[in-house]
Design a protein around this motif. Structure first.
Motif, PDB file in Angstrom:
ATOM      1  N   HIS A   1       2.197   9.040   0.786  1.00  0.00           N
ATOM      2  CA  HIS A   1       1.574  10.080   0.012  1.00  0.00           C
ATOM      3  C   HIS A   1       1.008   9.789  -1.298  1.00  0.00           C
ATOM      4  O   HIS A   1       0.043  10.284  -1.823  1.00  0.00           O
ATOM      5  CB  HIS A   1       2.554  11.333  -0.320  1.00  0.00           C
TER       6      HIS A   1
ATOM      7  N   ASP B   1      -0.516  15.594   5.497  1.00  0.00           N
ATOM      8  CA  ASP B   1      -0.418  14.326   6.330  1.00  0.00           C
ATOM      9  C   ASP B   1      -1.679  13.671   6.667  1.00  0.00           C
ATOM     10  O   ASP B   1      -2.496  14.730   7.503  1.00  0.00           O
ATOM     11  CB  ASP B   1       0.706  14.491   7.448  1.00  0.00           C
TER      12      ASP B   1
ATOM     13  N   SER C   1       6.534  17.839  -0.540  1.00  0.00           N
ATOM     14  CA  SER C   1       6.036  17.874   0.840  1.00  0.00           C
ATOM     15  C   SER C   1       6.909  19.008   1.634  1.00  0.00           C
ATOM     16  O   SER C   1       7.972  19.653   0.823  1.00  0.00           O
ATOM     17  CB  SER C   1       6.158  16.564   1.614  1.00  0.00           C
TER      18      SER C   1
ATOM     19  N   HIS D   1       6.433   6.885   4.318  1.00  0.00           N
ATOM     20  CA  HIS D   1       5.528   7.825   4.456  1.00  0.00           C
ATOM     21  C   HIS D   1       5.347   8.576   2.981  1.00  0.00           C
ATOM     22  O   HIS D   1       4.317   9.039   2.511  1.00  0.00           O
ATOM     23  CB  HIS D   1       6.120   9.016   5.296  1.00  0.00           C
TER      24      HIS D   1
HETATM   25 ZN    ZN Z   1       3.888  14.059   4.547  1.00  0.00          ZN
END
Ligand code: ZN
Ligand code: KG4
Length: 366
Positions: free
Chosen positions: A115, A334, A173, A111
Motif C-alpha cells: 500500500h 487494493d 485500510s 500487503h
Molecule cells: Zn489493502
C-alpha cells in the motif's frame, strides 16, 4: 525491469505489470464487491472460491494488455500477508506455479508495505510541475481515471513529488490503521496502530448502522456530501500515544441513531454520515501531523482504501506543514500495481523467496 504483481489478499483478484517500480503498463482488478455486498461484508469462503475462478483470466489479461511475453518478465511479486488465508493461498500458489513453469524468481510482498509503495507509481514529473499523483487542489478534477493511472495531469503545490526519507506513512485500510516511520526502502518502524476497529472497518460498520450498504467508505462519503457535520460524536485522542481507536465512535453513532430516530429521515442520515466522517478524519489528520512533527519527517505518505476519501486527503494536505503524497483513488484501494512496485525494490535488493513461501495471514509491518 518488469515485475508481474499478483494480489489476492481480500476481495480483489488483481494482476499488473510494472516497469522499474513505477510505470504501470497493465493493471487488472476483478472486484468481488457485488457478490459480498449481498451479505453486507466479505465472506472468506466465497472470496477464495472466487479468486480461484478469476486468477488465471486476470493474470492472462494483465500480460496481454501489457503486450509482454513471459521472457520479458523479470520476477513475480505476490502478496503473502496479511489477509484472508484462503484468499492469500490462491495468489501465492499461482505465483509459484508461474515461477516454476517459467523459471522466474518469486518475491513475497507484505500487503501493508505494498500500500505504501502505491506512492511510487507513475511518480515522475513531466518537468512542468505537473505529476500524475498527489492531492489535487480542491478545484481540480477528481483524479479517478483508467486503471493505468493515466488520469488528467493536475497541478499540485509541490515542485517535486519524489518520495524523500524519512517519511511518515499512514496506512488506512479495511483491516489496518497504522502509523509507520519509513527511514529508507524496507526500513519500517511502527509508531501506532488501531487498538480496535481499523478506519475502513469503522466506515463499513457505520454504513451498516446507517443502512447505506457495503463497502461503507464510499457509501458514507457519498451520503456525507448532502449533509453537515452538525451532530456531536466523540473523538478518541489517546493522548501520549500514536495509536488509534474507532470502536467508541461507532458505538456512539449507534446510540445516536437510536435516540434521534436518524433512520426515519434521509437528511439526518446525511448529517450522521458527515458527522461520522468528520470525526474519523479529525483524529487521523491531527495524530498524523503530530507524529510527523515529533519524528521530523520530510513528507507524509497516505495509503490504503480509506485514502480514497476526498475529505481525508484534502484535510490532511491543507493542514499539514509538510508535503502529503496520496496515490490516485484507484491505487489506494487494493490493486496489484502496488505489489509489483514494492516487489521491484525487494528484488533490486536481492530479496527473493523460494518455493516454500507460505501465507502469513497476521503479518504486520515494522
Ligand atoms: Zn489493502
Ligand atoms: O485497502 P483496501 O482496499 O483493502 C484492505 O486492505 O482492507 O481498503 C478497503 C477499505 C474498506 O473498509 C472501504 O470501506 C474503505 O477502504 N474505503 C473508503 C473509501 N473507499 C474505500 N473509506 C472511506 N472513504 C472512501 N472513499
Amino acid at each position: 525491469m518488469k515485475i508481474l504483481g499478483i494480489e489476492t489478499s481480500c476481495d480483489e483478484t488483481a494482476a499488473s505489470v510494472v516497469v522499474n517500480g513505477s510505470d504501470i503498463i497493465s493493471n487488472i482488478v476483478a472486484s468481488q464487491i457485488d457478490i459480498h455486498s449481498r451479505y453486507g461484508g466479505i465472506v472468506p469462503e466465497i472470496a477464495s472460491r472466487q479468486h480461484l475462478l478469476t486468477i488465471v483470466p486476470v493474470v492472462n489479461r494483465a500480460m496481454s494488455e501489457a503486450r509482454v511475453s513471459w521472457q520479458d518478465i523479470d520476477g513475480i511479486a505476490v502478496t503473502f500477508g496479511p489477509g484472508l488465508a484462503g484468499s492469500l493461498l490462491v495468489g501465492v500458489n499461482m505465483a509459484k506455479a508461474i515461477a516454476l513453469a517459467k523459471q522466474l524468481p518469486i518475491i513475497g510482498v507484505n500487503h501493508l508495505e505494498a500500500h505504501i509503495y502505491a506512492n511510487w507509481l507513475a511518480s515522475s514529473s513531466n518537468g512542468d510541475g505537473k505529476v500524475r499523483k498527489g492531492v489535487p487542489p480542491s478545484t481540480s478534477p477528481n483524479l479517478l481515471s483508467d486503471k493505468k493511472g493515466e488520469g488528467p495531469l493536475v497541478t499540485i503545490p509541490y515542485l517535486s513529488m519524489d518520495v524523500r526519507f524519512p517519511c511518515l506513512c499512514l496506512i488506512v485500510s479495511g483491516g489496518h490503521s497504522d502509523l509507520v516511520l519509513m527511514r529508507g526502502h524496507g526500513q519500517f518502524e511502527k509508531l501506532g496502530r488501531t487498538r480496535d476497529d481499523a478506519a475502513g472497518e469503522a466506515f463499513d460498520k457505520a454504513a451498516r448502522i446507517l443502512n447505506l450498504g457495503y463497502p461503507g467508505g464510499p457509501a458514507i462519503e457519498r451520503a456525507a456530501i448532502s449533509g453537515t457535520s452538525c451532530l456531536s460524536l466523540p473523538r478518541a485522542w489517546l493522548k501520549d500515544s500514536h495509536d488509534f481507536s474507532f470502536s467508541g465512535l461507532k458505538t456512539a453513532l449507534w446510540h445516536l441513531v437510536q435516540k434521534e430516530r436518524i433512520l426515519t429521515n434521509a437528511s439526518l442520515v446525511a448529517d450522521a454520515a458527515a458527522s461520522f466522517q468528520s470525526a474519523v478524519v479529525d483524529v487521523l489528520v491531527a495524530k498524523t501531523i503530530e507524529a510527523a512533527k515529533e519524528f521530523e519527517v520530510r513528507q507524509i505518505l497516505l495509503s490504503g482504501g480509506v485514502a480514497a476519501n476526498k475529505s481525508l486527503t484534502e484535510r490532511l494536505s491543507n493542514s499539514s506543514p509538510l508535503p502529503v503524497l496520496v496515490p490516485p483513488p484507484h491505487l489506494c484501494t487494493d490493486n496489484a500495481a502496488m505489489v509489483a512496485a514494492c516487489g521491484y525494490y525487494h528484488f533490486r535488493n536481492g530479496q527473493v523467496d523460494g518455493y516454500d513461501l507460505d501465507v502469513v495471514p497476521s503479518l504486520s509491518l515494522g
